[in-house]
Design a protein around this motif. Structure first.
Motif, PDB file in Angstrom:
ATOM      1  N   PHE A 137      47.384  34.367  43.885  1.00 55.25           N
ATOM      2  CA  PHE A 137      46.027  34.259  44.431  1.00 55.25           C
ATOM      3  C   PHE A 137      45.617  32.794  44.601  1.00 55.25           C
ATOM      4  CE2 PHE A 137      41.261  34.822  43.583  1.00 55.25           C
ATOM      5  CZ  PHE A 137      40.983  35.247  44.867  1.00 55.25           C
ATOM      6  N   ALA A 141      43.534  31.109  47.501  1.00 57.42           N
ATOM      7  CA  ALA A 141      42.141  30.871  47.106  1.00 57.42           C
ATOM      8  C   ALA A 141      42.090  30.055  45.821  1.00 57.42           C
ATOM      9  CB  ALA A 141      41.423  32.201  46.929  1.00 57.42           C
ATOM     10  N   ARG A 143      40.087  27.768  44.535  1.00 53.12           N
ATOM     11  CA  ARG A 143      38.838  27.653  43.776  1.00 53.12           C
ATOM     12  C   ARG A 143      38.517  28.953  43.033  1.00 53.12           C
ATOM     13  NH1 ARG A 143      34.482  27.220  47.591  1.00 53.12           N
ATOM     14  NH2 ARG A 143      34.212  29.419  47.109  1.00 53.12           N
ATOM     15  N   GLN A 144      38.665  30.067  43.724  1.00 55.84           N
ATOM     16  CA  GLN A 144      38.372  31.360  43.107  1.00 55.84           C
ATOM     17  C   GLN A 144      39.312  31.641  41.931  1.00 55.84           C
ATOM     18  OE1 GLN A 144      38.404  30.794  46.379  1.00 55.84           O
ATOM     19  NE2 GLN A 144      36.699  31.837  47.349  1.00 55.84           N
ATOM     20  N   ARG A 170      25.609  30.143  42.370  1.00 55.11           N
ATOM     21  CA  ARG A 170      25.835  31.257  43.289  1.00 55.11           C
ATOM     22  C   ARG A 170      27.310  31.335  43.694  1.00 55.11           C
ATOM     23  NH1 ARG A 170      25.064  31.882  49.175  1.00 55.11           N
ATOM     24  NH2 ARG A 170      24.711  34.099  49.585  1.00 55.11           N
ATOM     25  N   ARG A 174      29.826  34.461  43.147  1.00 55.11           N
ATOM     26  CA  ARG A 174      30.518  35.086  44.281  1.00 55.11           C
ATOM     27  C   ARG A 174      32.034  34.964  44.133  1.00 55.11           C
ATOM     28  NH1 ARG A 174      28.788  33.479  49.951  1.00 55.11           N
ATOM     29  NH2 ARG A 174      27.464  35.209  50.515  1.00 55.11           N
ATOM     30  N   ASP A 175      32.489  33.810  43.692  1.00 50.68           N
ATOM     31  CA  ASP A 175      33.936  33.603  43.509  1.00 50.68           C
ATOM     32  C   ASP A 175      34.491  34.592  42.477  1.00 50.68           C
ATOM     33  OD1 ASP A 175      33.939  31.580  45.323  1.00 50.68           O
ATOM     34  OD2 ASP A 175      34.292  29.958  43.896  1.00 50.68           O
ATOM     35  N   ASP A 177      33.209  37.469  41.586  1.00 52.69           N
ATOM     36  CA  ASP A 177      33.125  38.833  42.119  1.00 52.69           C
ATOM     37  C   ASP A 177      34.322  39.137  43.036  1.00 52.69           C
ATOM     38  OD1 ASP A 177      31.278  41.207  42.472  1.00 52.69           O
ATOM     39  OD2 ASP A 177      31.607  40.642  44.551  1.00 52.69           O
ATOM     40  N   LEU A 178      34.577  38.229  43.958  1.00 51.72           N
ATOM     41  CA  LEU A 178      35.686  38.434  44.893  1.00 51.72           C
ATOM     42  C   LEU A 178      37.041  38.372  44.169  1.00 51.72           C
ATOM     43  CD1 LEU A 178      36.987  38.712  47.690  1.00 51.72           C
ATOM     44  CD2 LEU A 178      36.604  36.281  48.062  1.00 51.72           C
ATOM     45  N   LYS A 180      37.788  38.988  41.127  1.00 54.15           N
ATOM     46  CA  LYS A 180      38.009  40.153  40.274  1.00 54.15           C
ATOM     47  C   LYS A 180      38.461  41.346  41.112  1.00 54.15           C
ATOM     48  CE  LYS A 180      34.696  42.222  37.862  1.00 54.15           C
ATOM     49  NZ  LYS A 180      33.666  42.487  36.841  1.00 54.15           N
ATOM     50  N   ALA A 181      37.761  41.563  42.222  1.00 51.13           N
ATOM     51  CA  ALA A 181      38.129  42.662  43.116  1.00 51.13           C
ATOM     52  C   ALA A 181      39.565  42.472  43.625  1.00 51.13           C
ATOM     53  CB  ALA A 181      37.158  42.740  44.293  1.00 51.13           C
ATOM     54  N   TRP A 182      39.892  41.242  43.982  1.00 52.75           N
ATOM     55  CA  TRP A 182      41.211  40.924  44.520  1.00 52.75           C
ATOM     56  C   TRP A 182      42.300  41.177  43.474  1.00 52.75           C
ATOM     57  CZ3 TRP A 182      42.010  38.777  49.491  1.00 52.75           C
ATOM     58  CH2 TRP A 182      43.340  38.447  49.774  1.00 52.75           C
ATOM     59  N   LEU A 184      42.190  42.923  40.644  1.00 48.33           N
ATOM     60  CA  LEU A 184      42.314  44.319  40.212  1.00 48.33           C
ATOM     61  C   LEU A 184      43.084  45.124  41.261  1.00 48.33           C
ATOM     62  CD1 LEU A 184      38.817  44.968  38.590  1.00 48.33           C
ATOM     63  CD2 LEU A 184      40.998  44.568  37.434  1.00 48.33           C
TER      64      LEU A 184
ATOM     65  N   PHE B   6      41.843  34.278  55.054  1.00 48.72           N
ATOM     66  CA  PHE B   6      41.166  34.476  53.764  1.00 48.72           C
ATOM     67  C   PHE B   6      39.675  34.204  53.904  1.00 48.72           C
ATOM     68  CE2 PHE B   6      39.416  33.160  49.701  1.00 48.72           C
ATOM     69  CZ  PHE B   6      39.670  34.311  48.969  1.00 48.72           C
ATOM     70  N   TYR B  13      33.482  40.096  52.908  1.00 53.51           N
ATOM     71  CA  TYR B  13      33.356  40.748  51.599  1.00 53.51           C
ATOM     72  C   TYR B  13      31.973  40.479  50.997  1.00 53.51           C
ATOM     73  CZ  TYR B  13      33.968  41.771  46.644  1.00 53.51           C
ATOM     74  OH  TYR B  13      33.798  42.256  45.371  1.00 53.51           O
ATOM     75  N   HIS B  14      31.565  39.203  51.008  1.00 60.40           N
ATOM     76  CA  HIS B  14      30.267  38.867  50.419  1.00 60.40           C
ATOM     77  C   HIS B  14      29.124  39.477  51.230  1.00 60.40           C
ATOM     78  CE1 HIS B  14      32.011  36.532  47.314  1.00 60.40           C
ATOM     79  NE2 HIS B  14      32.518  35.621  48.131  1.00 60.40           N
ATOM     80  N   LEU B  42      39.119  46.138  48.836  1.00 61.71           N
ATOM     81  CA  LEU B  42      38.537  45.268  47.800  1.00 61.71           C
ATOM     82  C   LEU B  42      37.311  45.921  47.175  1.00 61.71           C
ATOM     83  CD1 LEU B  42      38.820  41.753  49.469  1.00 61.71           C
ATOM     84  CD2 LEU B  42      40.025  42.523  47.436  1.00 61.71           C
ATOM     85  N   ARG B  46      36.325  47.898  43.006  1.00 64.38           N
ATOM     86  CA  ARG B  46      35.145  47.678  42.180  1.00 64.38           C
ATOM     87  C   ARG B  46      34.500  48.990  41.797  1.00 64.38           C
ATOM     88  NH1 ARG B  46      33.971  42.880  41.738  1.00 64.38           N
ATOM     89  NH2 ARG B  46      32.203  43.668  40.600  1.00 64.38           N
TER      90      ARG B  46
END
Lengths: 195, 110
Positions: A137, A141, A143-144, A170, A174-175, A177-178, A180-182, A184, B6, B13-14, B42, B46
């Protein structure tokens, strides 16, 4: 070298790194990494302990031991924790490999990213699976992926991640959230492939 | 994956996470199929507690969304893979219309 001198030196290195001297980071890491690894090993070896110590506890402990906290600003502290989070990740992965944990096979590795990584004496395949997914990842990405490393392996708070990465609250949310989804999703694909 | 790709995923996504279920349905219906499936997968990861669940049934081009309010919405896609209609208990069927370039023009509520 006395503890006092060492602490003053480490504090100085932390300040130099924070004010933009990249060489200071290498010298700082050389001093912090062995200490953190030693403390982690000591904990993981001790079978009589409950073995549920969060990595955050160790990061804070090594910080208090090595740094003169009266001379450090909170931003510098966040930088220190960020460096320690990266080290904790390496220590946990190395320890899992040494204990003979394997990435594939068997039941699905469970990773709860909302918890903070723990120091355990049990072999842990989920650490290896997460480490691999996180490395992949970080290629797309960076930073995420960094946000995950700081939060999961170092237990950094949102404010500390803001300070360490110099991004807005913020963006941190957001990072996370994304990411984690990625992750998982990637880990559940891995499970499908291995079963 | 390219950084540009990406970035597309990240933005969409956001946007999807920060919209209401209805806005999200329109947003995803406007999105090219491959990118939409990426976003849906994605969002699906969740799917715990109050987060929406997306069930993908590729064979029938049907996506079922189980929302926070325990309402069930279903999407029926046309042959180009775009969302063509959405069925939900509260406001019936929402139909999406497309212009010749396959862009969403209007959702209309019958």
């Amino acid at each position: 070298m006395s503890i006092g001198a060492s602490s003053a030196e480490i504090t100085g290195l932390l300040k130099s790194w924070n004010s933009g001297d990249p060489a200071a980071l290498d010298r700082l890491a050389e001093r912090v990494y062995p200490e953190l690894r030693l403390m982690a090993r000591r904990h993981m070896k001790n079978e009589r302990q409950a073995n549920t110590l969060q990595t955050t506890a160790l990061v804070h402990e090594v910080y208090l031991r090595l740094v003169d906290v009266t001379k450090v600003e909170w931003r510098e502290r966040a930088q220190f924790f960020a460096m320690a989070a990266q080290m904790m990740r390496r220590i946990l992965v190395d320890a899992a490999r040494a204990r003979g944990a394997h990435k594939r096979g068997g039941s699905a590795p469970q990773v709860n990213l909302d918890e903070i990584a723990q120091l355990s004496s049990a072999p842990d395949r989920s650490i290896l699976a997460l480490d691999e997914a996180l490395t992949a990842f970080s290629q797309i990405a960076p930073r995420q992926a960094k946000v995950v490393e700081l939060r999961y392996f170092g237990g950094l708070t949102e404010e500390e991640i803001v300070a360490a990465l110099k991004i807005s609250p913020r963006t941190v949310r957001r990072d996370w959230d994304l990411a984690k989804a990625w992750l998982l999703r990637e880990l559940s694909h891995r499970i499908e492939r291995s079963t | 994956m390219t950084p540009e790709r990406f970035q597309q995923i990240e933005e969409l996504y956001h946007a999807a996470r920060e919209s209401t279920a209805d806005e999200r349905a329109v947003l995803l219906a406007q999105t090219e199929p491959e990118l939409r499936r990426e976003i849906e997968s994605l969002l699906a990861g969740r799917g715990r507690g109050d987060v929406e669940k997306y069930k993908h049934q590729l064979a029938s081009w049907k996506t079922e969304v189980v929302g926070q309010l325990r309402k069930t919405q279903s999407f029926q896609y046309d042959s180009s893979g775009n969302g063509a209609s959405r069925r939900s208990p509260d406001n019936g069927v929402l139909t999406y219309h497309y212009d010749p370039l396959n862009r969403l023009s209007t959702p209309t509520i019958p």
